[in-house]
Each structure stands twice: as structure tokens, then as C-alpha cells.
Design a protein around this motif. Structure first.
Motif, PDB file in Angstrom:
ATOM      1  N   ARG A 137      -8.420 -36.811 -24.495  1.00 28.52           N
ATOM      2  CA  ARG A 137      -9.335 -36.240 -25.483  1.00 28.52           C
ATOM      3  C   ARG A 137      -8.678 -36.195 -26.856  1.00 28.52           C
ATOM      4  O   ARG A 137      -7.518 -36.576 -27.019  1.00 28.52           O
ATOM      5  N   MET A 138      -9.437 -35.681 -27.804  1.00 28.74           N
ATOM      6  CA  MET A 138      -8.921 -35.404 -29.143  1.00 28.74           C
ATOM      7  C   MET A 138      -8.839 -33.893 -29.330  1.00 28.74           C
ATOM      8  O   MET A 138      -9.750 -33.169 -28.903  1.00 28.74           O
ATOM      9  N   TYR A 139      -7.765 -33.446 -29.968  1.00 28.50           N
ATOM     10  CA  TYR A 139      -7.548 -32.017 -30.172  1.00 28.50           C
ATOM     11  C   TYR A 139      -7.257 -31.728 -31.639  1.00 28.50           C
ATOM     12  O   TYR A 139      -6.499 -32.461 -32.290  1.00 28.50           O
ATOM     13  N   GLU A 140      -7.854 -30.640 -32.130  1.00 29.26           N
ATOM     14  CA  GLU A 140      -7.674 -30.262 -33.523  1.00 29.26           C
ATOM     15  C   GLU A 140      -6.300 -29.632 -33.739  1.00 29.26           C
ATOM     16  O   GLU A 140      -5.798 -28.890 -32.887  1.00 29.26           O
ATOM     17  N   THR A 141      -5.711 -29.930 -34.894  1.00 31.43           N
ATOM     18  CA  THR A 141      -4.411 -29.367 -35.245  1.00 31.43           C
ATOM     19  C   THR A 141      -4.589 -28.237 -36.267  1.00 31.43           C
ATOM     20  O   THR A 141      -5.705 -27.983 -36.741  1.00 31.43           O
ATOM     21  N   ALA A 142      -3.494 -27.586 -36.626  1.00 31.88           N
ATOM     22  CA  ALA A 142      -3.559 -26.400 -37.489  1.00 31.88           C
ATOM     23  C   ALA A 142      -4.140 -26.694 -38.864  1.00 31.88           C
ATOM     24  O   ALA A 142      -4.704 -25.799 -39.513  1.00 31.88           O
ATOM     25  N   ASP A 143      -4.001 -27.919 -39.340  1.00 31.45           N
ATOM     26  CA  ASP A 143      -4.492 -28.279 -40.673  1.00 31.45           C
ATOM     27  C   ASP A 143      -5.864 -28.943 -40.647  1.00 31.45           C
ATOM     28  O   ASP A 143      -6.272 -29.562 -41.625  1.00 31.45           O
ATOM     29  N   GLY A 144      -6.575 -28.825 -39.530  1.00 30.78           N
ATOM     30  CA  GLY A 144      -7.911 -29.396 -39.448  1.00 30.78           C
ATOM     31  C   GLY A 144      -7.943 -30.881 -39.148  1.00 30.78           C
ATOM     32  O   GLY A 144      -9.020 -31.485 -39.164  1.00 30.78           O
ATOM     33  N   ARG A 145      -6.802 -31.496 -38.897  1.00 31.80           N
ATOM     34  CA  ARG A 145      -6.757 -32.897 -38.470  1.00 31.80           C
ATOM     35  C   ARG A 145      -6.873 -32.945 -36.946  1.00 31.80           C
ATOM     36  O   ARG A 145      -7.006 -31.907 -36.276  1.00 31.80           O
ATOM     37  N   PHE A 146      -6.798 -34.158 -36.381  1.00 33.33           N
ATOM     38  CA  PHE A 146      -6.952 -34.295 -34.940  1.00 33.33           C
ATOM     39  C   PHE A 146      -5.885 -35.220 -34.361  1.00 33.33           C
ATOM     40  O   PHE A 146      -5.437 -36.171 -35.014  1.00 33.33           O
ATOM     41  N   LEU A 147      -5.489 -34.930 -33.140  1.00 28.90           N
ATOM     42  CA  LEU A 147      -4.590 -35.765 -32.343  1.00 28.90           C
ATOM     43  C   LEU A 147      -5.372 -36.457 -31.244  1.00 28.90           C
ATOM     44  O   LEU A 147      -6.301 -35.888 -30.672  1.00 28.90           O
ATOM     45  N   ASP A 181       1.259 -33.498 -38.971  1.00 30.89           N
ATOM     46  CA  ASP A 181       2.543 -34.148 -39.246  1.00 30.89           C
ATOM     47  C   ASP A 181       3.662 -33.596 -38.355  1.00 30.89           C
ATOM     48  O   ASP A 181       4.557 -34.347 -37.944  1.00 30.89           O
ATOM     49  N   GLU A 182       3.619 -32.314 -38.073  1.00 25.00           N
ATOM     50  CA  GLU A 182       4.658 -31.740 -37.217  1.00 25.00           C
ATOM     51  C   GLU A 182       4.544 -32.245 -35.786  1.00 25.00           C
ATOM     52  O   GLU A 182       5.562 -32.500 -35.128  1.00 25.00           O
ATOM     53  N   TRP A 183       3.312 -32.391 -35.308  1.00 20.18           N
ATOM     54  CA  TRP A 183       3.144 -32.949 -33.955  1.00 20.18           C
ATOM     55  C   TRP A 183       3.627 -34.404 -33.910  1.00 20.18           C
ATOM     56  O   TRP A 183       4.297 -34.808 -32.950  1.00 20.18           O
ATOM     57  N   LEU A 184       3.298 -35.171 -34.944  1.00 18.44           N
ATOM     58  CA  LEU A 184       3.724 -36.577 -34.955  1.00 18.44           C
ATOM     59  C   LEU A 184       5.245 -36.679 -35.008  1.00 18.44           C
ATOM     60  O   LEU A 184       5.838 -37.566 -34.375  1.00 18.44           O
ATOM     61  N   GLU A 185       5.875 -35.782 -35.749  1.00 18.44           N
ATOM     62  CA  GLU A 185       7.334 -35.779 -35.806  1.00 18.44           C
ATOM     63  C   GLU A 185       7.926 -35.428 -34.442  1.00 18.44           C
ATOM     64  O   GLU A 185       8.918 -36.030 -34.004  1.00 18.44           O
ATOM     65  N   ASP A 233       8.385 -40.802 -25.066  1.00 20.12           N
ATOM     66  CA  ASP A 233       7.551 -41.609 -24.183  1.00 20.12           C
ATOM     67  C   ASP A 233       6.289 -40.838 -23.798  1.00 20.12           C
ATOM     68  O   ASP A 233       6.094 -40.445 -22.648  1.00 20.12           O
ATOM     69  N   VAL A 234       5.450 -40.605 -24.822  1.00 18.58           N
ATOM     70  CA  VAL A 234       4.184 -39.919 -24.597  1.00 18.58           C
ATOM     71  C   VAL A 234       3.073 -40.743 -25.240  1.00 18.58           C
ATOM     72  O   VAL A 234       3.332 -41.594 -26.080  1.00 18.58           O
ATOM     73  N   MET A 235       1.864 -40.451 -24.841  1.00 16.44           N
ATOM     74  CA  MET A 235       0.716 -41.161 -25.403  1.00 16.44           C
ATOM     75  C   MET A 235      -0.048 -40.192 -26.283  1.00 16.44           C
ATOM     76  O   MET A 235      -0.970 -39.505 -25.844  1.00 16.44           O
ATOM     77  N   ALA A 236       0.355 -40.125 -27.546  1.00 17.36           N
ATOM     78  CA  ALA A 236      -0.262 -39.217 -28.502  1.00 17.36           C
ATOM     79  C   ALA A 236      -0.204 -39.859 -29.874  1.00 17.36           C
ATOM     80  O   ALA A 236       0.745 -40.578 -30.198  1.00 17.36           O
ATOM     81  N   GLY A 237      -1.224 -39.628 -30.670  1.00 15.41           N
ATOM     82  CA  GLY A 237      -1.245 -40.218 -32.002  1.00 15.41           C
ATOM     83  C   GLY A 237      -2.258 -39.527 -32.883  1.00 15.41           C
ATOM     84  O   GLY A 237      -2.984 -38.630 -32.448  1.00 15.41           O
ATOM     85  N   PRO A 238      -2.355 -39.950 -34.134  1.00 16.96           N
ATOM     86  CA  PRO A 238      -3.250 -39.301 -35.081  1.00 16.96           C
ATOM     87  C   PRO A 238      -4.659 -39.878 -35.030  1.00 16.96           C
ATOM     88  O   PRO A 238      -4.865 -41.023 -34.622  1.00 16.96           O
ATOM     89  N   VAL A 239      -5.631 -39.097 -35.441  1.00 22.98           N
ATOM     90  CA  VAL A 239      -6.923 -39.646 -35.833  1.00 22.98           C
ATOM     91  C   VAL A 239      -6.780 -39.982 -37.314  1.00 22.98           C
ATOM     92  O   VAL A 239      -6.977 -39.134 -38.190  1.00 22.98           O
ATOM     93  N   ALA A 240      -6.367 -41.196 -37.577  1.00 27.25           N
ATOM     94  CA  ALA A 240      -6.041 -41.616 -38.936  1.00 27.25           C
ATOM     95  C   ALA A 240      -7.301 -41.889 -39.738  1.00 27.25           C
ATOM     96  O   ALA A 240      -8.346 -42.276 -39.187  1.00 27.25           O
ATOM     97  N   THR A 241      -7.217 -41.692 -41.039  1.00 29.38           N
ATOM     98  CA  THR A 241      -8.266 -42.187 -41.910  1.00 29.38           C
ATOM     99  C   THR A 241      -8.127 -43.708 -41.994  1.00 29.38           C
ATOM    100  O   THR A 241      -7.078 -44.274 -41.662  1.00 29.38           O
TER     101      THR A 241
END
Length: 316
Positions: free
Chosen positions: A207-217, A265-269, A275-283
Motif C-alpha cells: 500500500r501507500m502510507y502518508e508521512t509526517a509532511d503529507g507526502r506518501f511512501l 526524506d527521513e524514511w528514504l534516508e 534490502d527493503v521494498m519502499a520508495g517515494p510517491v514522487a512528483t
């Protein structure tokens, strides 16, 4: 490599599926001529961004039936590939149906529902008829799936196959592409044992999950080893054994609470190099930068920009 160098494509289509298909042929070396009415393809005004992306590098010929009735027919007769998206019977009335052209022509008709179906529609209608929207409606897909995947890309596959066959036999063929039928094929495997919504929202680990700054992972570790590492990194080892528990919404709620504690950005860092499958919902802008996508080098042709040159080639 330009495997289609020397191939002439006459594209009489409008809007999205046909120009997308001919753009793919152009990028593989074909010469593409858009044959337009005096008013031009409505895409020029309705969606100029699409027009620029799909038609840069092509030629534009205006076919005015009243003033120059033979121009379009002559161009189609010279082409290796003719691409059209008219409703049933229109091409024949214009004198550019598959039987009106040389037998060597690969003739591709992009349709909504098939050769003899007269229903009007657009991408969303085709997706609905195809069964693609049942899991996620009323949300709209982010791209026109039936137009692009069911129409344009299937057309390219069929055209390339027909050109290979022509190399062996010297004869072209008439291809009919149904955007609805092909869109259905994208998900038809689920009729044979996968009725659940595995990749469309049923699983908390996809799924997609919202982050603290209103972005999504985007979170997709469906394999246990990737899931385990994700849980370790977010400090929730207690979730490891719950990956496929029956109550997925409860698990999703736990994850949502965790991911809302930090900005994107903190999650991406944290996940970088892991070795995980996680990324940004990029513009789109971010994606173009990260992927190093080249910007368009040339504008699309002006309406009718190449008409005189083509008319002169037939008069000579």
C-alpha cells in the motif's frame, strides 16, 4: 539502433492511442506523417503537453477532402503502415480502407470494442467494460490504461509482428486492436484463481502510507524476508508474524501510525541501501530528475507544415 529505418507510417488517428503508437514506431526509426483534417487533431488544443510529447519529430499533412481529395489516399498508398482510429465504415467511405490500398500495407485499426462495434467511448469506459476498475472505483487510474496499454502498445506489438511477416511473404495485413479486449487481458488471469485484491489494496504490506509532511511512501515487501527487514528498520519486530493475518486493516493501521511519525526524506534516508521494498510517491518533476529523463528536443510540427512537400512529391 533504428530497426524501422525506411518504414513510412501514415497516422490518421486523433487524440492519444494512435499518436502514442506512432511515437513508439518513430523512436525505432520509422518516418511518421500525421494526416490531419484542416482543423487538426483536437489534442493540439485539449492537451498541448501530450501533443508535444507524442508528435515531436513527426510530419503534419493537412488532408482537405474538398480541395484535395486524392492527397490522403496517395499518401496512404505509399505508406508501409497505415494507422487509423475511425468509427466503423468511415475509412472505407474516405477511400482509405484496407481494400483500397496496396496489399503490401500493414493496416492497423485501433478501436474501442472491436471491428464491428459502433459504440462510442473513451479510456475510462473501456476500462470499466474490461473489469479493471472494480477494485478501486470510484478512484480514477493515474494514466489512461486502456488507451496506452490496451490500445497503443498492443498496436505496436501487432504492427511489428505484421512487418516481420511481410518480410517473409511480401504481403501486409489488416490488424484490428480492441482497447477493451486488450485491457481485459491485463487482468484476466484473476479469473483463474486470484479473485482477491492482492495488489489493489487487500494487503497492508502492499500500500501507500502518508508521512509526517503529507507526502506518501510506497511499501511493497510481500516476500517475508523483505517484510522482516522493514519491520526491523521501523522498530516494529512485533509485526513480523502478522504479515498475512486475516485482519489486514488492523495491521495497516499500525503501519500508518508508524509512517506518520517522520517526513518522507527521513524514511528514504533510513531505507537507503537497505534490502527493503519502499520508495517515494514522487512528483513527475522529481521522477524526471531522479531518472535523468531527457526533455523534448523539438516541438511538434505545425498543422499542415509538410503538406506542400508531400503534394509536390505526388505531382512530380
Amino acid at each position: 539502433m533504428e530497426p524501422l529505418a525506411g518504414i513510412l507510417v501514415a497516422d490518421l488517428t486523433r487524440y492519444l492511442p494512435g499518436p502514442f503508437a506512432s511515437r513508439e514506431l518513430l523512436e525505432r526509426g520509422a518516418r511518421v506523417v500525421r494526416v490531419e483534417t484542416p482543423d487538426g487533431d483536437p489534442l493540439r488544443d485539449v492537451a498541448p503537453g501530450w501533443d508535444a510529447a507524442l508528435n515531436a519529430g513527426k510530419e503534419s499533412v493537412v488532408w482537405d477532402l474538398e480541395r484535395d481529395p486524392q492527397l490522403g489516399r496517395a499518401l496512404c498508398a505509399r505508406a508501409d503502415v497505415v494507422l487509423e482510429g475511425f468509427r466503423h465504415g468511415v475509412a472505407e467511405r474516405l477511400g482509405i480502407g484496407p481494400r483500397d490500398l496496396p496489399s503490401s500495407v500493414v493496416y492497423c485499426s485501433i478501436t474501442g470494442f472491436g471491428a464491428d462495434d459502433r459504440r462510442a467511448g473513451h479510456d475510462l469506459n473501456y476500462e470499466g467494460w474490461a473489469g479493471l476498475l472494480t477494485d478501486t472505483s470510484p478512484a480514477l487510474p493515474p494514466i489512461p490504461i486502456a488507451d496506452i496499454a490496451g490500445g497503443a502498445l498492443y498496436a505496436v506489438v501487432e504492427i511489428l509482428g505484421a512487418l516481420l511477416e511481410r518480410e517473409r511473404t511480401g504481403h501486409g495485413t489488416h490488424i484490428t486492436v480492441s482497447m477493451t479486449h486488450n485491457a481485459h487481458r491485463l487482468a484476466a488471469h484473476r479469473l483463474h484463481g486470484e479473485p482477491e485484491r492482492t495488489l489493489t489494496g487487500a494487503l497492508a504490506c502492499y500500500r501507500m502510507y502518508e508521512t509526517a509532511d503529507g507526502r506518501f511512501l510506497t511499501i511493497t515487501p510481500v516476500e517475508p524476508k523483505f517484510w522482516r527487514r522493514l519491520c526491523e528498520l521501523i522498530g516494529r519486530d512485533d509485526l513480523v508474524e502478522r504479515q498475512y493475518e486475516a485482519e489486514q486493516e488492523a495491521l495497516a493501521g499500525e503501519l500508518a501510525g508508524v509512517f506518520r511519525t517522520r517526513p518522507l526524506d527521513e524514511w528514504l534516508e533510513l531505507f537507503d541501501g537497505e534490502d527493503v521494498m519502499a520508495g517515494p510517491v514522487a512528483t513527475l518533476g522529481e521522477a524526471a530528475q531522479w531518472l535523468d529523463i531527457e526533455q523534448l528536443a523539438a516541438p511538434p510540427p505545425l498543422l499542415g507544415e509538410h503538406t506542400d512537400v508531400w503534394r509536390a512529391s505526388f505531382e512530380g
